[in-house]
Design an enzyme around this catalytic site. Structure first.
Site, short mmCIF file in Angstrom:
data_model
loop_
_atom_site.label_atom_id
_atom_site.label_comp_id
_atom_site.label_asym_id
_atom_site.label_seq_id
_atom_site.Cartn_x
_atom_site.Cartn_y
_atom_site.Cartn_z
N PRO A 122 0.83 -1.21 0.00
CA PRO A 122 0.00 0.00 0.00
C PRO A 122 0.86 1.26 0.00
CG PRO A 122 -0.89 -1.59 1.53
CD PRO A 122 0.39 -2.17 1.02
N CYS A 123 0.55 2.16 -0.91
CA CYS A 123 1.46 3.28 -1.16
C CYS A 123 1.20 4.48 -0.27
CB CYS A 123 1.38 3.69 -2.63
SG CYS A 123 -0.26 4.16 -3.17
#
Length: 415
Positions: free
Chosen positions: A119-120
């Protein structure tokens, strides 16, 4: 030639995976913690299997149905394919179980490739302002990614993330990732200009992403060269023109007919791919205050200016903070490419106002999916909000496909 396979980690709604499937890769497993995104991948898995086995009408009937039963759809597909979508958070405690599920799917075969990106949000500039970097567990998910490399020993891997990963903690996190994958036996590289942009791959969106590519040290490889796709396609006339005009709060999750013939862009990109209808062309409702702001924003945009929130009439300003996020109302560029679609679109549509003043609304779920280059037969499971979130977090399939084609060439040359 041998069919190449891959494992997709932190798979989201499957945008990256869709590109690799188009390029001839075969998924072994998808691992994703969000249930709605997993359901979307299961439904897309059903689509691919049914199409391959000349049963596409079953999937099309599902799209046309007003009472969609996804579990009934999935029953038409071999059970192991549905089970290969693993709805688990990747953590120290879940790794043995995830490995066990993947091993069953592999049945003794080797893994060619691992794809995916943690997840960025943790590496994003906004994310850093909200939470201490060290205490955010998402910043250390790369360590789990490396454990998959160590266990399955693929020829290559693709690790996708936001540009913020380059500067996070002055580059310390990127260095840690590089060191970890090198210790696992891989050479690793990022693009010459540090990032790739989706618009250079034919996507009608200015979306910069860091695509880290790694390969076994014994392979004589380097970072692939990608050709820029030159075009003059535009959002309004080439991407949105065949969709029914809507007002705020209108539309449906169900099937509706196109209003115009397809365009050259929609044909070239396979976004409109043979169906006579489209689903999920639905718009969120807005209050009168927001709609008035939308009108002002569109008018300004048509005169070549962006709306500054602080300069609105005082009666329309509802946020006390007029110093930051002054661009919180933003119009999609109808005569060019869109700005980046992000997961915040699930919260409100103010940053994605439709450029047609007559419609005066934010973009629909399907319009957001098209900006991300998802084909019209790609169905996002869950609520309207869940669909927006999945779309905003995704890798554009068109970009993913062109990356996948280069990766395939690189692996085959070394087999």
């Amino acid at each position: 030639m041998k069919e190449l396979n891959y494992i997709d980690l932190f798979a989201g709604a499957g945008g990256l995976s869709e590109g690799f499937i188009r390029a001839g890769f075969s998924p072994i497993a998808h691992v994703e913690m969000n249930k709605d995104a997993c359901d979307t991948i299961k439904t897309r898995t059903a689509y691919h299997w049914l199409k391959e086995n000349k049963k596409a009408e079953i999937y099309n009937d599902y799209l046309k149905s007003e009472t969609k039963n996804k579990e009934e759809l999935w029953k038409n597909v071999p059970e192991h394919l549905i089970n290969s979508v693993i709805n688990k958070e990747i953590s120290e405690s879940t790794l043995p179980e995830i490995f066990n599920s993947i091993d069953k799917e592999l049945n003794g075969n080797n893994v060619d490739l691992i794809i995916g990106g943690p997840p960025c949000q943790a590496y994003s500039i906004v994310g850093r302002a909200r939470k201490d970097m060290e205490s955010d567990p998402r910043n250390h998910l790369y360590k789990h990614y490396v454990k998959f490399l160590e266990k399955y020993n693929p020829n290559m891997f693709v690790f996708e993330n936001v540009p913020g990963i380059l500067s996070a903690k002055n580059g310390e996190y990127l260095n840690k990732i590089f060191k970890a994958v090198k210790n696992a036996g891989y050479e690793v590289a990022i693009p010459p200009k540090n990032h790739l942009n989706a618009k250079d791959f034919g996507v009608l969106q200015d979306r910069k992403r860091v695509i880290i590519i790694g390969w076994k040290k014994e392979l004589n490889l380097k970072y692939p060269e990608f050709e820029t796709t030159e075009h003059s396609f535009q959002i309004l006339k080439d991407l949105f023109s065949d969709l029914k005009p809507l007002k705020n709060g209108q539309g449906t999750l169900n099937a509706v007919a196109y209003t115009k013939p397809t365009t050259e862009y929609l044909k070239q990109t396979n976004i409109r791919n043979g169906l006579e209808f489209v689903t999920q062309h639905i718009v969120r409702p807005n209050n009168d205050n927001d709609l008035e702001i939308y009108q002002i924003a569109i008018e300004k945009w048509n005169n070549g200016k962006r709306l500054n929130y602080a300069e609105l009439p005082k009666r329309l300003i509802k946020h006390s903070n007029t110093d930051s996020f002054v661009n919180r109302f933003q119009v999609v560029n109808g005569k060019g490419v869109s700005h980046t679609v992000v997961a915040h679109i699930a919260m409100d549509g103010h940053y994605y106002i439709h450029p047609d003043k007559k419609q005066n609304r934010s973009i629909s779920v399907r319009e957001a999916a098209r900006i991300q280059s998802f084909p019209d037969d790609y169905f996002f499971e869950g609520s309207r909000t869940a669909a927006f979130k999945q779309i905003g977090n995704a890798v554009p399939p068109l970009m993913a496909q062109k990356i996948a084609e280069k990766i395939r060439e690189m692996i085959w040359k070394n087999m």
